[in-house]
Design a protein around this motif. Structure first.
Motif, PDB file in Angstrom:
ATOM      1  N   PRO A 154       0.832  -1.213   0.000  1.00 14.40           N
ATOM      2  CA  PRO A 154       0.000   0.000   0.000  1.00 14.40           C
ATOM      3  C   PRO A 154       0.862   1.257   0.000  1.00 14.40           C
ATOM      4  O   PRO A 154       1.941   1.280   0.586  1.00 14.40           O
ATOM      5  N   VAL A 155       0.377   2.281  -0.685  1.00 15.28           N
ATOM      6  CA  VAL A 155       0.969   3.610  -0.580  1.00 15.28           C
ATOM      7  C   VAL A 155      -0.093   4.458   0.107  1.00 15.28           C
ATOM      8  O   VAL A 155      -1.191   4.621  -0.415  1.00 15.28           O
ATOM      9  N   GLY A 156       0.192   4.929   1.281  1.00 16.04           N
ATOM     10  CA  GLY A 156      -0.829   5.647   2.043  1.00 16.04           C
ATOM     11  C   GLY A 156      -1.848   4.664   2.602  1.00 16.04           C
ATOM     12  O   GLY A 156      -1.495   3.557   3.027  1.00 16.04           O
ATOM     13  N   VAL A 157      -3.112   5.059   2.559  1.00 17.82           N
ATOM     14  CA  VAL A 157      -4.169   4.209   3.121  1.00 17.82           C
ATOM     15  C   VAL A 157      -4.303   2.939   2.273  1.00 17.82           C
ATOM     16  O   VAL A 157      -4.401   3.023   1.049  1.00 17.82           O
ATOM     17  N   PRO A 158      -4.307   1.762   2.896  1.00 21.00           N
ATOM     18  CA  PRO A 158      -4.437   0.528   2.116  1.00 21.00           C
ATOM     19  C   PRO A 158      -5.806   0.449   1.428  1.00 21.00           C
ATOM     20  O   PRO A 158      -6.786   0.989   1.934  1.00 21.00           O
ATOM     21  N   VAL A 159      -5.831  -0.202   0.282  1.00 22.02           N
ATOM     22  CA  VAL A 159      -7.094  -0.416  -0.442  1.00 22.02           C
ATOM     23  C   VAL A 159      -7.216  -1.904  -0.737  1.00 22.02           C
ATOM     24  O   VAL A 159      -6.229  -2.650  -0.677  1.00 22.02           O
ATOM     25  N   GLU A 160      -8.447  -2.327  -1.073  1.00 22.78           N
ATOM     26  CA  GLU A 160      -8.673  -3.772  -1.214  1.00 22.78           C
ATOM     27  C   GLU A 160      -7.826  -4.392  -2.323  1.00 22.78           C
ATOM     28  O   GLU A 160      -7.459  -5.563  -2.252  1.00 22.78           O
ATOM     29  N   SER A 161      -7.499  -3.573  -3.346  1.00 24.48           N
ATOM     30  CA  SER A 161      -6.715  -4.139  -4.448  1.00 24.48           C
ATOM     31  C   SER A 161      -5.250  -4.396  -4.058  1.00 24.48           C
ATOM     32  O   SER A 161      -4.501  -4.963  -4.846  1.00 24.48           O
ATOM     33  N   ASN A 162      -4.845  -4.002  -2.864  1.00 25.45           N
ATOM     34  CA  ASN A 162      -3.510  -4.378  -2.378  1.00 25.45           C
ATOM     35  C   ASN A 162      -3.451  -5.869  -2.036  1.00 25.45           C
ATOM     36  O   ASN A 162      -2.374  -6.434  -1.876  1.00 25.45           O
ATOM     37  N   PHE A 163      -4.635  -6.478  -1.903  1.00 26.49           N
ATOM     38  CA  PHE A 163      -4.722  -7.872  -1.458  1.00 26.49           C
ATOM     39  C   PHE A 163      -5.319  -8.712  -2.582  1.00 26.49           C
ATOM     40  O   PHE A 163      -6.033  -8.209  -3.434  1.00 26.49           O
ATOM     41  N   SER A 164      -5.038  -9.995  -2.549  1.00 26.86           N
ATOM     42  CA  SER A 164      -5.616 -10.871  -3.565  1.00 26.86           C
ATOM     43  C   SER A 164      -6.002 -12.194  -2.909  1.00 26.86           C
ATOM     44  O   SER A 164      -5.260 -12.740  -2.084  1.00 26.86           O
ATOM     45  N   LEU A 165      -7.174 -12.676  -3.263  1.00 25.33           N
ATOM     46  CA  LEU A 165      -7.649 -13.947  -2.710  1.00 25.33           C
ATOM     47  C   LEU A 165      -7.226 -15.066  -3.652  1.00 25.33           C
ATOM     48  O   LEU A 165      -7.566 -15.046  -4.835  1.00 25.33           O
ATOM     49  N   LYS A 166      -6.481 -16.006  -3.125  1.00 25.31           N
ATOM     50  CA  LYS A 166      -6.006 -17.110  -3.968  1.00 25.31           C
ATOM     51  C   LYS A 166      -6.565 -18.422  -3.447  1.00 25.31           C
ATOM     52  O   LYS A 166      -6.740 -18.586  -2.243  1.00 25.31           O
ATOM     53  N   THR A 167      -6.802 -19.323  -4.343  1.00 26.31           N
ATOM     54  CA  THR A 167      -7.208 -20.654  -3.888  1.00 26.31           C
ATOM     55  C   THR A 167      -6.034 -21.604  -4.116  1.00 26.31           C
ATOM     56  O   THR A 167      -5.189 -21.392  -4.988  1.00 26.31           O
ATOM     57  N   ASN A 222     -14.028 -10.930   3.988  1.00 25.46           N
ATOM     58  CA  ASN A 222     -14.045  -9.522   4.403  1.00 25.46           C
ATOM     59  C   ASN A 222     -12.786  -9.082   5.144  1.00 25.46           C
ATOM     60  O   ASN A 222     -12.708  -7.961   5.648  1.00 25.46           O
ATOM     61  N   LEU A 223     -11.803  -9.970   5.227  1.00 25.09           N
ATOM     62  CA  LEU A 223     -10.592  -9.643   5.988  1.00 25.09           C
ATOM     63  C   LEU A 223      -9.919  -8.338   5.547  1.00 25.09           C
ATOM     64  O   LEU A 223      -9.654  -7.467   6.385  1.00 25.09           O
ATOM     65  N   PRO A 224      -9.632  -8.153   4.248  1.00 20.38           N
ATOM     66  CA  PRO A 224      -8.965  -6.891   3.871  1.00 20.38           C
ATOM     67  C   PRO A 224      -9.797  -5.666   4.244  1.00 20.38           C
ATOM     68  O   PRO A 224      -9.269  -4.683   4.766  1.00 20.38           O
ATOM     69  N   LYS A 225     -11.099  -5.740   4.008  1.00 22.73           N
ATOM     70  CA  LYS A 225     -11.962  -4.594   4.315  1.00 22.73           C
ATOM     71  C   LYS A 225     -11.946  -4.286   5.821  1.00 22.73           C
ATOM     72  O   LYS A 225     -11.871  -3.116   6.233  1.00 22.73           O
ATOM     73  N   ALA A 226     -12.015  -5.331   6.626  1.00 23.57           N
ATOM     74  CA  ALA A 226     -11.997  -5.117   8.074  1.00 23.57           C
ATOM     75  C   ALA A 226     -10.687  -4.443   8.486  1.00 23.57           C
ATOM     76  O   ALA A 226     -10.671  -3.507   9.294  1.00 23.57           O
ATOM     77  N   PHE A 227      -9.587  -4.916   7.905  1.00 26.04           N
ATOM     78  CA  PHE A 227      -8.291  -4.309   8.211  1.00 26.04           C
ATOM     79  C   PHE A 227      -8.282  -2.831   7.820  1.00 26.04           C
ATOM     80  O   PHE A 227      -7.866  -1.964   8.598  1.00 26.04           O
ATOM     81  N   ILE A 228      -8.753  -2.531   6.619  1.00 27.22           N
ATOM     82  CA  ILE A 228      -8.762  -1.146   6.130  1.00 27.22           C
ATOM     83  C   ILE A 228      -9.643  -0.260   7.017  1.00 27.22           C
ATOM     84  O   ILE A 228      -9.306   0.891   7.308  1.00 27.22           O
TER      85      ILE A 228
END
Lengths: 340, 340
Positions: free
Chosen positions: A14-27, A314-320
């Protein structure tokens, strides 16, 4: 055994405030048999903590940075699906620094069993975990509040703040909480019996608001946020006051080195102590802290509050959301399917 | 008894760097007989100290501000001209917080006799006075250096700095001094055996210079100066380092609140302690400190250096010169006529 798992990896720093696209869900698919001492776990509660923002930067800090394209890891409460470790059986609850993954296979040395008779499972991410210990050691060993003194807590409705306030009240202190909403003010007053609340989003001058709330000055400042809020508190510190540096959430997303008024002249003329810490500095005293916290929880002297978001995805969103103050008390994510 | 005295009063509060016109030399006549317990004193050595700049502002601090048109006061070594106090006789040397006056009549409770067998009279303004005690308690009780650690001192050629460096060497530390001239670097190396010197006026990057001088990082930073020098040292602090806030001379003449990079994020992530102090916080331990310092002076383990300006009328100038670093070691003014 063949299991399909989902996990969150760090895609971009992340640069500044993290956003959901900083994370990726992989199977991923894990297969094969458990080896001796290994455990197959299913994640139940996933902790999101402000300090994790630091690990998302590339720079070296007191904990190593997260690697790109590797799973984020943090404090997780999981249940044992299958065990090759004596003393741990299917259904047991364990705590560990584990990946943000729906299921995982780990060596048993990386987790410890938790006792859900003392507190509920989620308490081990909060009042009976690092959060509670952080409040306990920061306040009592660094802040050293004395009955009758004034303690100010910033981020007062947060995970650590709510516990700091309750311990300080127990020690006979006058406790003032700084928060960012009227609802949080109400929570501190009605549920935790704080002596005063300050909304830092108020249009009034913060230095003045603190002065009014603390007519005898501030003896202990437990700082979770930093920045301008802390500038205003420091203006009101008493001679030989103590500042416990626990968090600086207002600065974690800074893109440049944050500037502010130099504080050393005040610390000098008022003989103030400022001490940064991480809870692991007190590792040797954890048993003492946990014993005290467990006793207080059982006696109903400390009430833990939680903001639980349902759904692993919802993990990334909760973190943000931590950074916009959406939580009260301990923020965590609960897996939807927690049956074994 | 009728005596004509000269004294310096504060004429105007300085704005920024003090200038000679902030002070005024007044003559006065004192007459009458000494009362019981009173002393007639003649000033010999007058201490000029950076902290006095703070008292020239109108704002309340840990010591009261100087009043306008009243004499400046500070640490002074005087001799007894006439005594109405048993145990003190003509010719005795005394120490006290006394006015910047050539002669004075005071109650004997405001001074204490000094023993010129242990150290010379001027040492009681330096190594055997508040200066030595400041170095002793700040370094040993707050900094708590351990043998093998790296100690950085700013204002290293000054009154407190030279003593801090010598005590730290005695404790087995690697000692790096920050100063503002090549002559001062030479002094620290040749006379006090410092392990490294940094000239902050060098054109090279200060953070880098400190890093080179301290390849293992900085464990204890004894800060006499503040500002950008301290910013650069703090960048190089080790985990669980200690910052002793003794002075902030670079900021004392600021007309506005000085701004700089916020330091709390570094203090937090590195679990650093920062502690402001004034020597009087340790009053109860003064006997211990003085005993140790006296022993070290007698054994030749600590050498005190002084910059002595001759002539009472040079007091304001000597004080002003502190802020341009004209002194090495303890700066003081000596009366020209010191015969009784």
């Amino acid at each position: 055994m063949t299991i399909k798992i989902k996990q969150f990896v760090l895609l971009k720093r992340p640069v500044g405030v993290p956003v959901e696209s900083n994370f990726s869900l992989k199977t991923e698919t894990i297969s094969g048999d458990l080896k001796e001492n290994e455990l197959h776990l299913r994640g139940i509660y996933y902790s999101v903590d402000p300090y994790m923002r630091g690990r998302m930067n590339g720079a070296k800090s007191y904990v190593a940075p997260f690697a790109l394209n590797e799973p984020i890891s943090g404090a997780v409460i999981a249940r044992v699906v299958e065990s090759k470790k004596s003393g741990l059986i299917t259904g047991d609850f364990v705590f560990g620094q584990l990946p943000w993954a729906t299921e995982m296979v780990v060596d048993s040395s990386s987790v410890r069993k938790i006792d859900v008779q003392i507190g509920k499972a989620s308490d081990y991410l909060g009042v009976l975990g690092m959060t509670g210990l952080t409040a306990y050691f920061g306040l009592l060993k660094i802040g050293q509040p004395i009955s009758g003194e004034t303690v100010v807590v910033s981020g007062a409705a947060g995970a650590v703040g709510t516990i700091v306030g309750q311990i300080a009240k127990m020690k006979g202190c006058k406790v003032i909480g700084i928060v960012g909403s009227g609802e949080k003010e109400k929570l501190l007053k009605d549920r935790f019996n704080f002596d005063g609340m300050i909304n830092y989003k108020s249009k009034d001058d913060l230095v003045h608001l603190i002065k009014n709330a603390c007519p005898n000055g501030v003896d202990v400042y437990f700082d979770n946020v930093g920045g301008e809020i802390s500038d205003a508190v420091i203006q009101n510190m008493n001679f030989q006051g103590r500042i416990v540096l626990c968090g600086q959430i207002s600065l974690y997303n800074s893109k440049e080195i944050p500037m502010g008024p130099r504080i050393q002249p005040i610390l000098l003329t008022k003989s103030i102590l400022m001490q940064g810490f991480i809870v692991s500095n007190f590792t040797e005293q954890f048993p003492e802290g946990l014993a005290e916290l467990s006793k207080w929880v059982k006696e109903g002297k400390i009430e833990a509050i939680e903001t639980i978001i349902e759904g692993f995805e919802n993990l990334p969103k909760a973190f943000i959301d931590l950074f916009s103050g959406k939580n009260v008390g301990k923020m965590m994510v609960m897996a939807k399917d927690i049956a074994l």
